[in-house]
Design a protein around this motif. Structure first.
Motif, PDB file in Angstrom:
ATOM      1  N   ASP A 176      13.383   1.759   3.306  1.00 38.51           N
ATOM      2  CA  ASP A 176      13.568   1.872   1.856  1.00 38.51           C
ATOM      3  C   ASP A 176      12.504   2.767   1.243  1.00 38.51           C
ATOM      4  O   ASP A 176      11.475   3.051   1.853  1.00 38.51           O
ATOM      5  CB  ASP A 176      13.643   0.501   1.179  1.00 38.51           C
ATOM      6  N   ARG A 177      12.793   3.217   0.048  1.00 36.97           N
ATOM      7  CA  ARG A 177      11.917   4.183  -0.615  1.00 36.97           C
ATOM      8  C   ARG A 177      10.519   3.617  -0.844  1.00 36.97           C
ATOM      9  O   ARG A 177       9.517   4.342  -0.763  1.00 36.97           O
ATOM     10  CB  ARG A 177      12.558   4.627  -1.942  1.00 36.97           C
ATOM     11  N   ALA A 178      10.429   2.311  -1.110  1.00 37.64           N
ATOM     12  CA  ALA A 178       9.113   1.711  -1.336  1.00 37.64           C
ATOM     13  C   ALA A 178       8.236   1.850  -0.092  1.00 37.64           C
ATOM     14  O   ALA A 178       7.043   2.166  -0.205  1.00 37.64           O
ATOM     15  CB  ALA A 178       9.261   0.244  -1.745  1.00 37.64           C
ATOM     16  N   LEU A 179       8.798   1.648   1.096  1.00 37.26           N
ATOM     17  CA  LEU A 179       8.021   1.797   2.321  1.00 37.26           C
ATOM     18  C   LEU A 179       7.607   3.248   2.533  1.00 37.26           C
ATOM     19  O   LEU A 179       6.464   3.537   2.921  1.00 37.26           O
ATOM     20  CB  LEU A 179       8.795   1.284   3.537  1.00 37.26           C
ATOM     21  N   VAL A 180       8.500   4.166   2.263  1.00 39.13           N
ATOM     22  CA  VAL A 180       8.163   5.591   2.370  1.00 39.13           C
ATOM     23  C   VAL A 180       6.982   5.903   1.450  1.00 39.13           C
ATOM     24  O   VAL A 180       6.045   6.603   1.845  1.00 39.13           O
ATOM     25  CB  VAL A 180       9.387   6.477   2.040  1.00 39.13           C
ATOM     26  N   GLU A 181       6.998   5.363   0.242  1.00 43.38           N
ATOM     27  CA  GLU A 181       5.898   5.627  -0.689  1.00 43.38           C
ATOM     28  C   GLU A 181       4.603   4.951  -0.245  1.00 43.38           C
ATOM     29  O   GLU A 181       3.517   5.493  -0.466  1.00 43.38           O
ATOM     30  CB  GLU A 181       6.291   5.212  -2.108  1.00 43.38           C
ATOM     31  N   LEU A 182       4.698   3.780   0.387  1.00 38.08           N
ATOM     32  CA  LEU A 182       3.485   3.161   0.938  1.00 38.08           C
ATOM     33  C   LEU A 182       2.857   4.069   1.992  1.00 38.08           C
ATOM     34  O   LEU A 182       1.636   4.239   2.029  1.00 38.08           O
ATOM     35  CB  LEU A 182       3.799   1.797   1.556  1.00 38.08           C
ATOM     36  N   VAL A 183       3.694   4.648   2.849  1.00 33.62           N
ATOM     37  CA  VAL A 183       3.186   5.578   3.861  1.00 33.62           C
ATOM     38  C   VAL A 183       2.557   6.791   3.184  1.00 33.62           C
ATOM     39  O   VAL A 183       1.445   7.215   3.537  1.00 33.62           O
ATOM     40  CB  VAL A 183       4.302   5.984   4.844  1.00 33.62           C
ATOM     41  N   ASN A 184       3.248   7.355   2.192  1.00 35.35           N
ATOM     42  CA  ASN A 184       2.696   8.502   1.459  1.00 35.35           C
ATOM     43  C   ASN A 184       1.344   8.166   0.846  1.00 35.35           C
ATOM     44  O   ASN A 184       0.403   8.973   0.917  1.00 35.35           O
ATOM     45  CB  ASN A 184       3.657   8.948   0.359  1.00 35.35           C
ATOM     46  N   LEU A 185       1.235   6.995   0.274  1.00 37.16           N
ATOM     47  CA  LEU A 185      -0.020   6.601  -0.365  1.00 37.16           C
ATOM     48  C   LEU A 185      -1.126   6.348   0.645  1.00 37.16           C
ATOM     49  O   LEU A 185      -2.267   6.783   0.442  1.00 37.16           O
ATOM     50  CB  LEU A 185       0.194   5.356  -1.227  1.00 37.16           C
ATOM     51  N   ARG A 186      -0.816   5.662   1.735  1.00 38.88           N
ATOM     52  CA  ARG A 186      -1.857   5.364   2.714  1.00 38.88           C
ATOM     53  C   ARG A 186      -2.411   6.637   3.335  1.00 38.88           C
ATOM     54  O   ARG A 186      -3.622   6.796   3.487  1.00 38.88           O
ATOM     55  CB  ARG A 186      -1.326   4.410   3.805  1.00 38.88           C
ATOM     56  N   VAL A 187      -1.546   7.563   3.681  1.00 37.56           N
ATOM     57  CA  VAL A 187      -2.002   8.837   4.240  1.00 37.56           C
ATOM     58  C   VAL A 187      -2.838   9.586   3.200  1.00 37.56           C
ATOM     59  O   VAL A 187      -3.900  10.137   3.519  1.00 37.56           O
ATOM     60  CB  VAL A 187      -0.812   9.674   4.736  1.00 37.56           C
ATOM     61  N   SER A 188      -2.390   9.584   1.965  1.00 34.35           N
ATOM     62  CA  SER A 188      -3.134  10.273   0.898  1.00 34.35           C
ATOM     63  C   SER A 188      -4.478   9.620   0.643  1.00 34.35           C
ATOM     64  O   SER A 188      -5.456  10.313   0.304  1.00 34.35           O
ATOM     65  CB  SER A 188      -2.286  10.316  -0.379  1.00 34.35           C
ATOM     66  N   GLN A 189      -4.575   8.301   0.790  1.00 29.64           N
ATOM     67  CA  GLN A 189      -5.869   7.619   0.682  1.00 29.64           C
ATOM     68  C   GLN A 189      -6.812   8.106   1.778  1.00 29.64           C
ATOM     69  O   GLN A 189      -7.971   8.423   1.514  1.00 29.64           O
ATOM     70  CB  GLN A 189      -5.692   6.097   0.811  1.00 29.64           C
ATOM     71  N   ILE A 190      -6.319   8.138   3.005  1.00 21.27           N
ATOM     72  CA  ILE A 190      -7.147   8.573   4.138  1.00 21.27           C
ATOM     73  C   ILE A 190      -7.648  10.001   3.915  1.00 21.27           C
ATOM     74  O   ILE A 190      -8.809  10.307   4.155  1.00 21.27           O
ATOM     75  CB  ILE A 190      -6.355   8.478   5.456  1.00 21.27           C
ATOM     76  N   ASN A 191      -6.760  10.863   3.434  1.00 25.79           N
ATOM     77  CA  ASN A 191      -7.112  12.267   3.241  1.00 25.79           C
ATOM     78  C   ASN A 191      -7.868  12.529   1.937  1.00 25.79           C
ATOM     79  O   ASN A 191      -8.387  13.626   1.748  1.00 25.79           O
ATOM     80  CB  ASN A 191      -5.848  13.132   3.289  1.00 25.79           C
TER      81      ASN A 191
END
Length: 160
Positions: A43-58
């Motif tokens: 679902d889109r919410a999980l995709v956005e969690l991945v986007n956010l976690r990667v963006s946090q790391i970077n």
């Protein structure tokens, strides 16, 4: 277009504006990845969690800004977004979400083969082949967008 220049900083170009064909190709890739993720049952919410976690790391402020709003629109809660950086220390994420987050982190820090193997194995326990591939593609794509925004110094301005 160029980014604002803080004192002592080098003026940067917005590489997305400087090379619009290349940026458009990245946007098209992102759209294909979003479709792939949906077709895999993510679902889109999980995709956005991945986007956010990667963006946090970077450390990509611009992508954090964009994807926090997208996650909220997708139904994410402020609590889950607030604890995302420490997701391992909470009970608010499902096993599939935890596997996806670990896999996204391993994709982002690809040089750590041990962590990558562990994350991949955990993902294989709870995600389908299509879901595993989709999570990796989401992480690869947001990593690319993070680099575009970080190297361009895309600004995040106060909302008013």
């Amino acid at each position: 277009m160029t980014s604002p220049v803080p004192a002592g900083a080098i003026r940067r170009i917005y590489i997305d504006k400087q090379s619009p064909k290349a940026y458009h190709a990245l946007v098209q890739t992102s759209e294909a990845v979003r479709t792939t993720a949906a077709e895999a049952g993510l679902d889109r919410a999980l995709v956005e969690l991945v986007n956010l976690r990667v963006s946090q790391i970077n450390g990509c402020a611009y992508c954090l800004h964009v994807h926090t709003r997208a996650a909220l629109r997708a139904g994410e809660t402020p609590q889950r977004l607030g604890v995302l950086a420490a997701w391992r220390d909470t009970e608010v994420f499902t096993p599939a979400e935890r596997a996806a987050l670990a896999l996204a982190e391993a994709t982002t820090a690809a040089a750590d083969a041990t962590a990558q193997d562990a994350a991949y194995a955990a993902a294989r326990d709870v995600l389908t082949d299509d879901q595993t591939a989709a999570v990796i593609w989401v992480a690869v794509t947001i990593n690319a967008f993070n680099r575009v925004s970080i190297m361009s110094r895309h600004p995040v301005r106060p909302e008013g």
